[in-house]
Structures are given as C-alpha cells and as structure tokens.
Write an enzyme that holds these catalytic residues in place. Sequence first.
Site, mmCIF file in Angstrom:
data_model
loop_
_atom_site.group_PDB
_atom_site.id
_atom_site.type_symbol
_atom_site.label_atom_id
_atom_site.label_comp_id
_atom_site.label_asym_id
_atom_site.label_seq_id
_atom_site.Cartn_x
_atom_site.Cartn_y
_atom_site.Cartn_z
ATOM 1 N N ALA A 122 2.580 0.727 -18.063
ATOM 2 C CA ALA A 122 2.020 1.011 -17.166
ATOM 3 C C ALA A 122 2.370 2.505 -17.113
ATOM 4 O O ALA A 122 1.363 3.381 -16.815
ATOM 5 C CB ALA A 122 2.283 0.575 -15.440
ATOM 6 N N HIS A 138 4.486 -3.993 -19.960
ATOM 7 C CA HIS A 138 5.335 -3.436 -19.172
ATOM 8 C C HIS A 138 4.537 -1.680 -19.529
ATOM 9 O O HIS A 138 5.815 -0.295 -19.715
ATOM 10 C CB HIS A 138 6.481 -3.788 -19.174
ATOM 11 N N MET A 148 0.715 -1.192 -0.277
ATOM 12 C CA MET A 148 0.500 0.014 -0.071
ATOM 13 C C MET A 148 0.570 0.701 0.091
ATOM 14 O O MET A 148 0.447 2.156 0.769
ATOM 15 C CB MET A 148 -0.601 -0.132 1.127
ATOM 16 N N GLY A 149 2.106 1.810 -1.100
ATOM 17 C CA GLY A 149 2.402 2.528 -1.284
ATOM 18 C C GLY A 149 1.591 3.888 -2.082
ATOM 19 O O GLY A 149 0.654 3.664 -2.011
ATOM 20 N N ARG A 150 2.574 3.957 -2.909
ATOM 21 C CA ARG A 150 1.960 5.355 -3.803
ATOM 22 C C ARG A 150 0.691 5.078 -4.315
ATOM 23 O O ARG A 150 -0.502 5.076 -4.608
ATOM 24 C CB ARG A 150 2.201 6.267 -4.181
ATOM 25 N N ILE A 151 1.414 4.019 -5.557
ATOM 26 C CA ILE A 151 0.636 3.200 -6.220
ATOM 27 C C ILE A 151 -0.413 2.386 -5.991
ATOM 28 O O ILE A 151 -2.003 2.584 -6.472
ATOM 29 C CB ILE A 151 0.981 2.818 -7.615
ATOM 30 N N ARG A 153 6.284 -6.606 -11.052
ATOM 31 C CA ARG A 153 7.679 -6.773 -11.095
ATOM 32 C C ARG A 153 7.091 -8.244 -11.240
ATOM 33 O O ARG A 153 6.488 -8.892 -10.903
ATOM 34 C CB ARG A 153 8.422 -6.496 -10.065
ATOM 35 N N THR A 198 1.425 -4.819 -11.643
ATOM 36 C CA THR A 198 1.399 -4.461 -12.370
ATOM 37 C C THR A 198 2.727 -3.977 -12.014
ATOM 38 O O THR A 198 3.679 -3.046 -12.130
ATOM 39 C CB THR A 198 0.428 -3.217 -12.623
ATOM 40 N N GLU A 212 10.868 -10.829 -19.314
ATOM 41 C CA GLU A 212 10.289 -9.562 -20.450
ATOM 42 C C GLU A 212 11.269 -9.460 -21.416
ATOM 43 O O GLU A 212 12.441 -9.189 -21.674
ATOM 44 C CB GLU A 212 10.271 -8.540 -19.175
HETATM 45 C C1 GLV Z 1 8.285 0.912 -14.107
HETATM 46 O O1 GLV Z 1 8.726 -0.562 -14.255
HETATM 47 C C2 GLV Z 1 8.839 2.027 -13.412
HETATM 48 O O2 GLV Z 1 9.668 1.214 -12.158
HETATM 49 O O3 GLV Z 1 8.852 2.370 -13.427
#
Ligand code: GLV
Length: 326
Positions: free
Chosen positions: A292, A290, A158-161, A242, A240, A271
């Site tokens: 996002a 990848h 539960m960080g920013r994203i 790693r 989303t 990847e």
């Molecule tokens: C993308 O995956 C990032 O870490 O910015």
Amino acid sequence: MSQRANRVFVTREIPEAGLSRVLAACDAVVWREPLPPPREVLLERVVGCHGLLSLLTDRVDAELMDAAGAQLRVISNFAVGVNNIDLAEASRRGIRVGNTPDVLTDATADLAFALLIAAARRIVSGQDSIRAGHWRTWEPLGHIGVDLIGKVLGIVGMGRIGAALARRCHGGWGMRVLYTDPNRNHSAEKELAAERVDLDTLLRSADFVSVHTDLSDSTCGMFDRAAFRRMQRHAVFVNTARGPIHDPAALHEALATGQIFAAGLDVTDPEPIALDDPLLGLPNCVIVPHIASATVASRNGMAEIAADNLLAGLRGLPLRCCVNPG
Ligand code: GLV
C-alpha cells in the site's frame, strides 16, 4: 556526546532520503540483505545501540530492549503501524517510539480503492482467464461484477486512511459512507456525510467493507465467521490494514461458499502468505504483497520521517511523529 558517537542499527536498507542522513549523523550499521535480520542477528546487532530503525517485520519486545541495553533511547519504526513493537514496555523504559504517518495516506487509500474495484469488477480473474487461453469471444453473461455508483461504503476505522478512501468513494462514486470507530470523526461526518454506526449495522448495510483500524487485542480476529455471515452476498471485503484482523479460514469459507462476493487483500496472516494457502486458489480473492505505501513519494517521505524521529530521539528532543510521547 556528539551524534556520531550514537550507535544505531538500521534493520534494512530504506530510501536514501532518510538513510543518508542517518549514516552521516550516527555510527550506524545497516542490514542490507533482502530479507529481515533473523532474530538471533537482531538480538546481537542491537547490543549497545542508542537507537534502532526498525521495520514492521521486526518484533521489538522486552527481550530485544534487554539485549540492546539501558542506553537505548529511541525506536524509529519505518511504518505507520506499530503493532510489531511492545509500546507499553518501551514507555516503561522511557524509550520513545516513532512512526511515519500522513505521507502514506493517499497511496494506501489509492491501493484500497484499487483492490475494491479489482475485486468488484473481477479484473484479476479476467486476466487469469486470458492467460489460461479461455478468451474465445465477448460474453454477455461472463465476468459479471458488481456496480460501484451510489453504493454503501463501510469503513472500519475512520482515521486518516479510512477518511481518504471515503473521500474517493463519496466524491467520485457518490457512495454513502458508514463507519465504525471508537471515536467520532467530525470532519468526515461534515464533509462526507459519514454516519457512525455499530459494527453489526455496518456489516449488514455496506456493499463494500474496508478495514483501516490498528491491529490490537480488540481488532485481532474481528472479521470471523460471524462477521462475514452478517455481510451481504454481493459485498466486497477489503483489508489494507493488518492480516490478523481477518480470520483467513473464515474469509476463505465466505468467499468459497458465496457468502460474500469478493475480497481484496494487501495484508495476510502470515506474511508472506504460504503458496499453498487456499485463498490463493480462489478466483474472487485479489491479493497483493503488502504494497500500500509502495510509491516513490510515500517511501521517501517515510524515510525522511524515520530519520527525523531517530535523530531527534538520539538528541533527547521530541520526535516529529511519536506514538508514546510520555
Ligand atoms: C504499513 O503497513 C505501515 O504500517 O506503514
């Protein structure tokens, strides 16, 4: 020493918003090929550099720092994640490492939500069925997905994203939010009534599980067979963060045998994913390459921060966003 005397290697073309400032200020060489520099090229190009502007596709380890030489002062990663960099080694050598947080938070949360809804509502398999000529009529029993309103969202990290996705799902779809994180997120608890629980509780209770944690020794392989077995049969898994955080064989088994309903992935391991990877053959697995942070504002913002970090590090000033401030 004037800034222009600083030698820098930029490992790929990044948006002009940052690149033009780096080129104006430094003696910079930019690798302009579509694919990352091969390892031997990277090792050769960093020799004598004071700064490195790297991407998440470049492994920045002790060998590379040795190749660069003792004058290397700053590594500016064009990414928020820094798992491609040996941070302990950089810190030991007094090399500052920068990353690009915040500017990609909304874009990443948007993509996590897009994957969640695409997987839940079978959007990609629906399109595939049209392209394959299978759309013959409206089907009362066809393409049935899972509902979103009022469901339980489990956020791992539960960080920013993670919080930005939780805000969308709680505010827009009335979801109850559970999360796991080594640290409490007080604002998510207050704003979103998010509840911090252990991973087992989260996996057993959530209808949607979305991963937003760093890749580290403790999160690598976290989603293994045992984890997927604890999830509900109608659950949707979204990653989303790693690729190595989920075990691809375990995920394939869970999706193919109906242990979980569907998955949405922005990241894979390796990847790019191999074209014969069995996950690509599953109708209930949505995979994108990848992307996002791939919006105009995010990528321009990342380029600006990456340039700021690099130029500050070369001047011996604190970086705008530093992951090892020392
Ligand atoms: C993308 O995956 C990032 O870490 O910015």
